[in-house]
Design a protein around this motif. Sequence first.
Motif, PDB file in Angstrom:
ATOM      1  N   ASN A 240      -2.140  -3.860  10.799  1.00  0.00           N
ATOM      2  CA  ASN A 240      -1.503  -3.051   9.753  1.00  0.00           C
ATOM      3  C   ASN A 240      -2.526  -2.188   9.013  1.00  0.00           C
ATOM      4  O   ASN A 240      -2.244  -1.672   7.942  1.00  0.00           O
ATOM      5  N   GLU A 241      -3.713  -2.061   9.604  1.00  0.00           N
ATOM      6  CA  GLU A 241      -4.802  -1.288   8.987  1.00  0.00           C
ATOM      7  C   GLU A 241      -4.978  -1.664   7.528  1.00  0.00           C
ATOM      8  O   GLU A 241      -4.851  -0.830   6.620  1.00  0.00           O
ATOM      9  N   PRO A 242      -5.302  -2.905   7.264  1.00  0.00           N
ATOM     10  CA  PRO A 242      -5.381  -3.388   5.884  1.00  0.00           C
ATOM     11  C   PRO A 242      -6.599  -2.810   5.170  1.00  0.00           C
ATOM     12  O   PRO A 242      -7.607  -2.490   5.813  1.00  0.00           O
TER      13      PRO A 242
ATOM     14  N   LEU B 267       6.066  -1.914  11.333  1.00  0.00           N
ATOM     15  CA  LEU B 267       5.547  -0.749  12.054  1.00  0.00           C
ATOM     16  C   LEU B 267       6.492  -0.422  13.201  1.00  0.00           C
ATOM     17  O   LEU B 267       7.139  -1.315  13.751  1.00  0.00           O
TER      18      LEU B 267
ATOM     19  N   THR C 283       2.507 -12.180   6.491  1.00  0.00           N
ATOM     20  CA  THR C 283       2.940 -10.783   6.630  1.00  0.00           C
ATOM     21  C   THR C 283       4.066 -10.556   5.617  1.00  0.00           C
ATOM     22  O   THR C 283       4.448 -11.490   4.922  1.00  0.00           O
ATOM     23  N   PRO C 284       4.589  -9.351   5.550  1.00  0.00           N
ATOM     24  CA  PRO C 284       5.625  -9.113   4.519  1.00  0.00           C
ATOM     25  C   PRO C 284       6.916  -9.921   4.707  1.00  0.00           C
ATOM     26  O   PRO C 284       7.787  -9.859   3.835  1.00  0.00           O
ATOM     27  N   LEU C 285       7.085 -10.660   5.788  1.00  0.00           N
ATOM     28  CA  LEU C 285       8.317 -11.431   5.952  1.00  0.00           C
ATOM     29  C   LEU C 285       8.399 -12.560   4.936  1.00  0.00           C
ATOM     30  O   LEU C 285       7.402 -13.216   4.642  1.00  0.00           O
TER      31      LEU C 285
ATOM     32  N   ALA D  11       1.650  -6.587   2.780  1.00  0.00           N
ATOM     33  CA  ALA D  11       1.706  -5.411   3.645  1.00  0.00           C
ATOM     34  C   ALA D  11       0.343  -4.732   3.743  1.00  0.00           C
ATOM     35  O   ALA D  11       0.040  -4.079   4.735  1.00  0.00           O
ATOM     36  N   ARG D  12      -0.490  -4.896   2.731  1.00  0.00           N
ATOM     37  CA  ARG D  12      -1.795  -4.211   2.729  1.00  0.00           C
ATOM     38  C   ARG D  12      -2.955  -5.145   3.029  1.00  0.00           C
ATOM     39  O   ARG D  12      -4.110  -4.745   2.969  1.00  0.00           O
TER      40      ARG D  12
ATOM     41  N   ARG E 103      -5.559  -9.139  15.281  1.00  0.00           N
ATOM     42  CA  ARG E 103      -4.185  -9.237  14.825  1.00  0.00           C
ATOM     43  C   ARG E 103      -4.097  -8.920  13.328  1.00  0.00           C
ATOM     44  O   ARG E 103      -3.181  -8.229  12.883  1.00  0.00           O
TER      45      ARG E 103
ATOM     46  N   MET F 164      -6.617   3.770   4.053  1.00  0.00           N
ATOM     47  CA  MET F 164      -6.330   2.936   5.203  1.00  0.00           C
ATOM     48  C   MET F 164      -4.995   2.221   5.071  1.00  0.00           C
ATOM     49  O   MET F 164      -4.392   1.835   6.047  1.00  0.00           O
ATOM     50  N   ALA F 165      -4.613   2.004   3.826  1.00  0.00           N
ATOM     51  CA  ALA F 165      -3.399   1.216   3.622  1.00  0.00           C
ATOM     52  C   ALA F 165      -2.198   1.898   4.239  1.00  0.00           C
ATOM     53  O   ALA F 165      -2.066   3.111   4.184  1.00  0.00           O
ATOM     54  N   THR F 166      -1.368   1.091   4.851  1.00  0.00           N
ATOM     55  CA  THR F 166      -0.165   1.651   5.452  1.00  0.00           C
ATOM     56  C   THR F 166       1.012   1.395   4.512  1.00  0.00           C
ATOM     57  O   THR F 166       0.841   0.914   3.415  1.00  0.00           O
ATOM     58  N   GLY F 167       2.191   1.688   5.000  1.00  0.00           N
ATOM     59  CA  GLY F 167       3.410   1.507   4.213  1.00  0.00           C
ATOM     60  C   GLY F 167       3.442   0.158   3.539  1.00  0.00           C
ATOM     61  O   GLY F 167       3.125  -0.853   4.151  1.00  0.00           O
ATOM     62  N   THR F 168       3.823   0.139   2.283  1.00  0.00           N
ATOM     63  CA  THR F 168       3.742  -1.109   1.535  1.00  0.00           C
ATOM     64  C   THR F 168       4.888  -2.054   1.854  1.00  0.00           C
ATOM     65  O   THR F 168       4.758  -3.242   1.746  1.00  0.00           O
ATOM     66  N   THR F 169       6.018  -1.516   2.225  1.00  0.00           N
ATOM     67  CA  THR F 169       7.101  -2.434   2.590  1.00  0.00           C
ATOM     68  C   THR F 169       7.469  -2.181   4.033  1.00  0.00           C
ATOM     69  O   THR F 169       7.110  -1.164   4.606  1.00  0.00           O
ATOM     70  N   ALA F 170       8.192  -3.137   4.586  1.00  0.00           N
ATOM     71  CA  ALA F 170       8.617  -2.982   5.962  1.00  0.00           C
ATOM     72  C   ALA F 170       9.529  -1.774   6.052  1.00  0.00           C
ATOM     73  O   ALA F 170      10.599  -1.749   5.463  1.00  0.00           O
TER      74      ALA F 170
ATOM     75  N   PHE G 200       5.183  -6.238  10.233  1.00  0.00           N
ATOM     76  CA  PHE G 200       4.846  -5.349   9.121  1.00  0.00           C
ATOM     77  C   PHE G 200       5.781  -4.158   9.049  1.00  0.00           C
ATOM     78  O   PHE G 200       5.599  -3.270   8.233  1.00  0.00           O
TER      79      PHE G 200
END
Lengths: 301, 306, 271
Positions: B151-153, B106, C116-118, B76-77, B147, C1-7, B104
């Motif tokens: 998720n703004e990693p 979003l 990706t988290p999938l 996710a990060r 791409r 910068m990090a966004t939500g860690t899980t979907a 992700f």
Amino acid sequence: MSRAHEQGPTAPPGSAGEVASVGGSAVDDAGRAETPTGRVGGGWRAVLGYWLAVYKRIWRSTVISSFLAPLLYLAGMGYGLGALIDSGDRTAVPGVPYVAFVATGLVAAQAMMTASAETTYNVFGAIKWLRTYDAMLVTPLRVVDLVRGHLVYVLMRLTLVAGVFVLVSLVLRAMDGPLALAAVPVAVLGGLSFATPIYAFSATIQREEGFNVLQRFVIMPLFLFSGTFFPLAQLPMGLQVIGWISPLTHTVALTRALGLGPDSPLWLEPWRFAAHVAYLALWAGAGYLLAVRALRRRMVL
Amino acid sequence: MSLIRATGLRKTFGDFVAVDGIDVEVAAGESFGFLGPNGAGKTSTMRMIGATSPVSGGELTVFGMDPASHASQIKARLGVVPQTDALDEELRVRENLLVYGRYFGLTREQVRARTGPLLEFAQLTEKSDAVVESLSGGMKRRLTIARALINEPSLLLLDEPTTGLDPQARHVLWDRLFRLKRDGVTLVLTTHYMDEAEQLCDRLVVMDHGRIVAEGSPRSLIAQHASREVLELRFDVADHAERVEEVAGIAERVEVLADRLLLYVHDGDGALETVAARGVHPLSALVRRASLEDVFLRLTGRSLIE
Amino acid sequence: MATGTTAAPARHALPFPVAMARPAALVERNLRAARHYWLTFVSGFFEPVFYLFAMGVGIGALVGSVDVDGREIPYAVFVAPAMMATSAMNGAVYDSTGNVFYKLKHSKLYRSVLSTPLRPWDIAAGEISWALLRGLIYSAAFLLVAAVAGFVPSWWALLAIPACTLIGLGFAAVGMAATTYMRSWNDMDYVQLAILPMFLFSATFYPLATYPPALQWVVQATPLYHGVDLVRGLMMGDLHVGLLVHVGYLAVFSALGLWATTRRIGTLLLT
């Protein structure tokens, strides 16, 4: 319901190498054997050699759709459904067991299926995915060689498929008499009447989505509504007209006459034989011209 | 804080050892490179960091988490730019970003808000409704990077980011990566191009046969394992080893390649004068600054691209 | 910068429970792709309809009526449920073999998705949900056409739609598991080898009683037989406890397929 046919974008990367080797050796041969007319290159024979080399590698996987599938249809429709139909008071053709009716129709339908399978993804793939045709056209091979070589290969495949089916039908007594053997070349011609226009179609379309449309809006309906499983006369008039345009209907008329023999009610007078053959030849010939034109437009920019 | 910490990290496929016990630590904000030839174990390492390949041995944490148990949280990060673009060819350019963002978790609004600026960043705004297949190699690569940023990693993994691109496309891409670096994104990349490593990496490790053979900043590696300058001499001979005698003593070290001699010297022009003074006349001579290529040659006895 | 860690569970999520939020992203992806291939989507509806009319009208005229448990049934009424069930099977198999193989081997879609988290389960669930959603639309449309043509005598037929979804689930799951073993497009022919005999011999075109007793056992072992008989029972309004056996069989079939698919995708892509 043959949806997935033998070759999708078939041959794995290896075959690109084969193109080079087959095409390459052809050029070498021709370099030595230049004809008086000045024609250089391996010609359509070299292209045929390529397709045979590919077939040699993948033939096992085609056994199912080429030989087993039609026999399964024969068993399921001819014998199974036939038991139901023949026990009732109605028949497709008086005096003809349903299995014979189906067998003589299936040989033609199978030729159509094989022709379509061999001239859709194979052609599209050679143009776009594997770029086999690009590789061939940097050698002295010409566009017509590509089309001819491919179609001769299809012709050989059709002969094999129809031949095996007729022989098995004879053994099973679903066809009768020596004339049944003549159904083989007729089925081949019928197959070619589909192969050439479909080749032209495959060389024209930009996205493979066209094949789904072809399969579901052309091949599948024709398979069902060209007199293969029940006489065309049972359909409403509008559908009958479509049936008569379909080359498959004409192929079926011929293979059925030959497969059932001169004593059957479906035997044809000579002029009708000639007319059906001429109609099929017209499709095959016109399709060939269109195929060459389409491939030239696509490959020679 | 270190984003990646590997100790004795190993990856094996059956009997084949792809990564043979490496120690790596990457800090936030750093630009870190794995340099090495094909088959050195770079991609395997990257896939383990990306939590798409199980660790065979040793320890690995990414963002302080174990990939074996926290794969989704790590992913996710992360932003991942794989070696082959693997874009979704059934979708259009913009849709590739939209759909990827949805993977992700979003929201549609979030994804939509980010797509515009990312297309801008990738210089693909005009192409947003184009079919992916119609893009050039450089455009596809930039789209893949865009791409990976959806998720703004905080950490971007780039596997061979410019392999197969023409020189102009490479420079455009480097420029984009510089901007990310400036914005504080941690970059971890693999490459077999020395110029790329020198351009982009603050620090790098040189890998060969699954092991790390050297580590440091590009400058320090060159200082440590090569001289300041290199004099390249080409002769009209089948085997350049024949001419080694004639230049003996001029350089700290001489490497014999198939098509030239490399003389490692402090002062290239001075060395060239000495060569001429000896009456040796090469077909061509070139003085250049020492590069990571020389470092690699020194460390492994092989050149990077063969 | 990090966004939500899980979907984050998508806000809009209505038909899917929270656990389906990630698979839903893949369904959304397929929906978008289908928009660019709408003709293919539409054409999928016609195939079973063509078969329905060829069999119901064309063959129906030759057969007349069929004897089912002592009742004389018009052939079209007999064959329509079989066409609906086989089309559910075909659609699911087509989606989960050819389409999935393309994404697995050619477009490398799943490789991207797995960075990706999938997770592998999300991919299996997403693809299968998509196949079911698509199948649902086809089944409903088919039922409508068959009803208008007068081939559907009972209102219980509405339950044939979820029954077809169950058939689709089983074949999509097993088909996808099989796809992970495919090496090239040529292997699609082996898929045909499994599908075609079932299509022809699962009491689709003539009643089970037509077969000799020994063969009846073989037919009854196939998943499509259970699908056909279930749909036929519902469409003819012929409800009995045996239908629950069919449902049970198909449920187990589906569970096995889902389990195998998830395992195989993991071992194939997460190496």
